[in-house]
Scaffold this motif. Structure first.
Motif, PDB file in Angstrom:
ATOM      1  N   ALA A  64       0.834  -1.202   0.000  1.00 50.08           N
ATOM      2  CA  ALA A  64       0.000   0.000   0.000  1.00 50.08           C
ATOM      3  C   ALA A  64       0.871   1.256   0.000  1.00 50.08           C
ATOM      4  CB  ALA A  64      -0.929   0.005   1.205  1.00 50.08           C
ATOM      5  N   LEU A  65       1.958   1.223   0.752  1.00 51.62           N
ATOM      6  CA  LEU A  65       2.883   2.357   0.765  1.00 51.62           C
ATOM      7  C   LEU A  65       3.484   2.581  -0.618  1.00 51.62           C
ATOM      8  CD1 LEU A  65       4.803   1.729   4.107  1.00 51.62           C
ATOM      9  CD2 LEU A  65       3.173   3.548   3.641  1.00 51.62           C
ATOM     10  N   ALA A  66       3.832   1.493  -1.284  1.00 54.30           N
ATOM     11  CA  ALA A  66       4.432   1.594  -2.619  1.00 54.30           C
ATOM     12  C   ALA A  66       3.435   2.179  -3.615  1.00 54.30           C
ATOM     13  CB  ALA A  66       4.908   0.225  -3.081  1.00 54.30           C
ATOM     14  N   ARG A  67       2.202   1.690  -3.584  1.00 57.83           N
ATOM     15  CA  ARG A  67       1.180   2.210  -4.503  1.00 57.83           C
ATOM     16  C   ARG A  67       0.908   3.686  -4.242  1.00 57.83           C
ATOM     17  NH1 ARG A  67      -1.182  -2.826  -3.702  1.00 57.83           N
ATOM     18  NH2 ARG A  67      -2.446  -2.029  -1.999  1.00 57.83           N
ATOM     19  N   HIS A  68       0.791   4.058  -2.987  1.00 59.95           N
ATOM     20  CA  HIS A  68       0.506   5.449  -2.626  1.00 59.95           C
ATOM     21  C   HIS A  68       1.648   6.383  -3.026  1.00 59.95           C
ATOM     22  CE1 HIS A  68      -1.059   8.857  -0.427  1.00 59.95           C
ATOM     23  NE2 HIS A  68       0.104   8.973   0.190  1.00 59.95           N
ATOM     24  N   SER A  69       2.878   5.923  -2.874  1.00 57.49           N
ATOM     25  CA  SER A  69       4.046   6.758  -3.171  1.00 57.49           C
ATOM     26  C   SER A  69       4.440   6.726  -4.638  1.00 57.49           C
ATOM     27  CB  SER A  69       5.243   6.297  -2.328  1.00 57.49           C
ATOM     28  OG  SER A  69       4.937   6.378  -0.964  1.00 57.49           O
ATOM     29  N   GLY A  70       3.944   5.744  -5.391  1.00 61.11           N
ATOM     30  CA  GLY A  70       4.289   5.637  -6.803  1.00 61.11           C
ATOM     31  C   GLY A  70       5.672   5.047  -7.032  1.00 61.11           C
ATOM     32  N   ILE A  71       6.125   4.193  -6.112  1.00 58.66           N
ATOM     33  CA  ILE A  71       7.421   3.537  -6.232  1.00 58.66           C
ATOM     34  C   ILE A  71       7.209   2.037  -6.079  1.00 58.66           C
ATOM     35  CG2 ILE A  71       8.783   5.503  -5.433  1.00 58.66           C
ATOM     36  CD1 ILE A  71       8.821   4.281  -2.651  1.00 58.66           C
ATOM     37  N   SER A  72       8.227   1.253  -6.351  1.00 61.18           N
ATOM     38  CA  SER A  72       8.097  -0.200  -6.229  1.00 61.18           C
ATOM     39  C   SER A  72       8.258  -0.624  -4.769  1.00 61.18           C
ATOM     40  CB  SER A  72       9.149  -0.900  -7.089  1.00 61.18           C
ATOM     41  OG  SER A  72      10.431  -0.686  -6.550  1.00 61.18           O
ATOM     42  N   ARG A  73       7.823  -1.849  -4.478  1.00 62.71           N
ATOM     43  CA  ARG A  73       7.980  -2.358  -3.107  1.00 62.71           C
ATOM     44  C   ARG A  73       9.444  -2.482  -2.735  1.00 62.71           C
ATOM     45  NH1 ARG A  73       5.489  -7.738  -2.527  1.00 62.71           N
ATOM     46  NH2 ARG A  73       5.778  -7.783  -4.759  1.00 62.71           N
ATOM     47  N   GLU A  74      10.286  -2.860  -3.691  1.00 60.20           N
ATOM     48  CA  GLU A  74      11.715  -2.977  -3.399  1.00 60.20           C
ATOM     49  C   GLU A  74      12.294  -1.625  -3.014  1.00 60.20           C
ATOM     50  OE1 GLU A  74      15.226  -4.257  -2.421  1.00 60.20           O
ATOM     51  OE2 GLU A  74      13.550  -5.582  -2.888  1.00 60.20           O
ATOM     52  N   THR A  75      11.826  -0.552  -3.637  1.00 56.48           N
ATOM     53  CA  THR A  75      12.292   0.787  -3.276  1.00 56.48           C
ATOM     54  C   THR A  75      11.816   1.154  -1.874  1.00 56.48           C
ATOM     55  OG1 THR A  75      12.219   1.410  -5.601  1.00 56.48           O
ATOM     56  CG2 THR A  75      12.357   3.202  -4.016  1.00 56.48           C
ATOM     57  N   VAL A  76      10.602   0.745  -1.527  1.00 55.90           N
ATOM     58  CA  VAL A  76      10.104   0.973  -0.159  1.00 55.90           C
ATOM     59  C   VAL A  76      11.026   0.279   0.838  1.00 55.90           C
ATOM     60  CG1 VAL A  76       8.237   0.456   1.462  1.00 55.90           C
ATOM     61  CG2 VAL A  76       7.702   1.291  -0.825  1.00 55.90           C
TER      62      VAL A  76
END
Length: 84
Positions: A64-76
């Motif tokens: 959810a953080l990745a989708r909200h921020s517009g980045i990939s999960r790996e970047t999160v």
């Protein structure tokens, strides 16, 4: 005649490539003054990364953080590992 020209162009290309590699080893490159070796810009600024860490600590799912921020999960996960 075509074989001769092809071999000549191949030898010239090989010589030019060796010159480029030699200049790179010495640190002399036309790209350096332009700033071409700076690397990629960060995906988020420091404030957004701090907010991301706070939300992750509060239990918000990483996807959810990745989708909200517009980045990939790996970047999160990379931002969470950075703990700056």
């Amino acid at each position: 005649m075509a074989t001769l020209l092809l071999n000549g162009m191949g030898a010239f290309a090989k010589f030019e490539r060796s010159l480029i590699r030699e200049r790179q080893r010495e640190g002399i490159s036309p790209a350096k003054p332009r700033g071409a070796y700076r690397g990629r810009a960060p995906s988020m600024d420091a404030k957004s990364a701090t907010e991301l860490r706070a939300k992750a600590a509060a239990g918000v799912p990483k996807a959810a953080l990745a989708r909200h921020s517009g980045i990939s999960r790996e970047t999160v996960y990379a931002y969470l590992r950075a703990e700056v």
